[in-house]
Design a protein around this motif. Sequence first.
Motif, mmCIF file in Angstrom:
data_model
loop_
_atom_site.group_PDB
_atom_site.id
_atom_site.type_symbol
_atom_site.label_atom_id
_atom_site.label_comp_id
_atom_site.label_asym_id
_atom_site.label_seq_id
_atom_site.Cartn_x
_atom_site.Cartn_y
_atom_site.Cartn_z
ATOM 1 N N GLU A 248 -2.760 5.225 0.509
ATOM 2 C CA GLU A 248 -3.625 4.048 0.674
ATOM 3 C C GLU A 248 -3.602 3.557 2.115
ATOM 4 O O GLU A 248 -4.624 3.181 2.687
ATOM 5 N N THR A 249 -2.396 3.557 2.698
ATOM 6 C CA THR A 249 -2.252 3.122 4.090
ATOM 7 C C THR A 249 -3.074 4.025 5.003
ATOM 8 O O THR A 249 -3.776 3.560 5.897
ATOM 9 N N TYR B 110 -5.265 -8.341 2.458
ATOM 10 C CA TYR B 110 -4.896 -6.919 2.325
ATOM 11 C C TYR B 110 -3.897 -6.652 1.189
ATOM 12 O O TYR B 110 -4.130 -5.828 0.314
ATOM 13 N N GLU C 260 6.469 -0.248 -0.421
ATOM 14 C CA GLU C 260 5.405 -0.898 -1.204
ATOM 15 C C GLU C 260 5.892 -1.419 -2.543
ATOM 16 O O GLU C 260 5.218 -2.191 -3.208
ATOM 17 N N ALA D 286 0.836 -1.193 0.000
ATOM 18 C CA ALA D 286 0.000 0.000 0.000
ATOM 19 C C ALA D 286 0.874 1.248 0.000
ATOM 20 O O ALA D 286 1.869 1.310 0.720
ATOM 21 N N SER D 287 0.480 2.249 -0.780
ATOM 22 C CA SER D 287 1.219 3.513 -0.772
ATOM 23 C C SER D 287 0.908 4.242 0.529
ATOM 24 O O SER D 287 0.045 3.822 1.295
ATOM 25 N N GLY D 288 1.608 5.340 0.761
ATOM 26 C CA GLY D 288 1.364 6.113 1.976
ATOM 27 C C GLY D 288 -0.090 6.541 2.098
ATOM 28 O O GLY D 288 -0.697 6.426 3.168
#
Lengths: 256, 353
Positions: A172-173, B98, B73, A168-170
């Motif tokens: 998205e996180t 996830y 990521e 997950a990108s920043g």
Amino acid sequence: MTMRANLVIFPIIGSIIVLFLLIPIVICLGLGAPHVTEVFHDREAVKALYLSLHAGLTSSLLITLSGVPLAYSFSRRKTTVTKVVESLLEIPLALPHSVAGIMVLVAYNSRAPIGSLLARLGLVIEDSYWGIVFAMAFVSAPIFITTMRAGFDSVDVELENVARTLGASGLETFFTVSLPLALRHLVAGFVLSFARGISEVGAVMIVAYYPKVAAVLVIERFLGYGLSAAMSLSAALALISLVIFVALRLVTKRGG
Amino acid sequence: MKVKLELADVYKSFGDFTIRNVNLQVLEGEYFVVLGPSGAGKTLLLQVIAGIYRPDRGRIIIDSADVTNTPPEKRNVGYVPQNYALFPHLNVRENIEYGLKVRRLDSGEIEKRVREVADKLGIRHLLGRDVKTLSGGEAQRVALARALVIQPRLLLLDEPLAAVDPVLRWELRDFLKSIREKFNTTVIHVTHDFSEALALADRIAVMNKGEIVQVGPPHEIFYEPKSEFVAWFTRAGNVFKGYAEPKGPGVSVVSLGPFDIVVKGNYKGPVTVMFRPEYAVVAREKLESSARNEIEGVIKDYVDEGALVLLKVSCGGVTVKAYVTKVSFQELGLKPGEKVYLYVKASQVHVIR
């Protein structure tokens, strides 16, 4: 046992405060409740209540939109600078509300440098809807930011670290992990700032006496016509606050 | 064998932790253990490998590609933190999904891969569970499943057995060992427990105060420590400072004061010698054995460790530790105050410069 017996005096002293706080609430609701329905026939009161809720919602929405990223930055970047800025932002909580109003007016009135820029965008604050929103936001934003930051503080950074390693990108996180886990704090902060906003009198009166919000109307009626004239609207406002309070308790209790 | 991960001159300071001058190579398919006391910077090292922190200096290379500036990521590295960090707002299945969901895989593929990993780890029955109801061992498997389902190039485990009940630890140790075969992955496992490292590692890197002080296969770390720290941390037992003099070809004598010890190799000057307590043979009578060092002493104290008994023998003021089995302990009638002879082969005495 003896320790407890000795401290029996504590709840006795404490009950005085409990009564001191509860009696006015009960009496006001008791006296005003039979007249609450009168508010619906009172055009001016309905308008003022609607305005309070409308401006309160706008103020809380604006605070939320800007406060969430700010609170997250405070929570994740604990540097000297952020700590200083954070404590500066709590100043409005310590000010007399009339003084807060004066500050907002001095800074953002349409003849002041920033105010004139805002006025060009149609945001004139003197005696206007936006003045009410500004005054409400000024006194309630610190509450939202503090609550929201506590929410982000409670989210374990390792959860975010793991989310990142999982792809997950920043951003998205933030939206899939950090924000959902701080959601109760977001709702609580929103409700608290909303409650704070609609109950504001001092700052609102100074920036925008007109259009009249409900809390200002209560003062006007009390000063002009006496206690009984202010009763039904007071009871209505008290009921709204009570509903908000119960809603807040439900939100913070769930899963807490 | 192919190099999977390489760290070159890596430095990083974060909060109270620092890693310094780290140079490491981890081979493809290796079970690599980083061993060190708490505060050594082991977790920070894992986080730097995972990309959570960017090193202040140095380079990180995975599969021959420089990933120093690649965000986590994009690294495809599985990370299982010490507290497992399961997402509390998601159930077991959603936790495992996830990494697949953020990769926008189609639901059929997600379902297939979740089932596959759940079967391999024996947690299919847990998929519908709320993560807050899981036991420590279950939570660990779920965290492993979540990391493994993305088919990571490296699996990073931070103290995976620290939060687990001591009784379960043996079982989970075997389980961890099986992970590598089942998933055909390279594992980097961080721990402060030297017996854990001994049981699992192909190679061990010992870390102290942010630096890698020794890298090698377990037997080398345990029997040939390069520093007093490594000897101490791996509970070498007998570590003595002395003065060495060469004596004949390939043999030296180290004077420890009350007694001398013959060691292999040519040494001269101040040295530290070390031998593990399991290498000392205990006898009540003198043995006819010229090939061994003989040390005479009196039993001062002992510690019953179950299968083995650790004797503390006073040899002219120097305490030497020796292991005997429970049976020998009883048959020899050993007790404090008894005189004993200890025999140690020169080849089993290691000299730390």
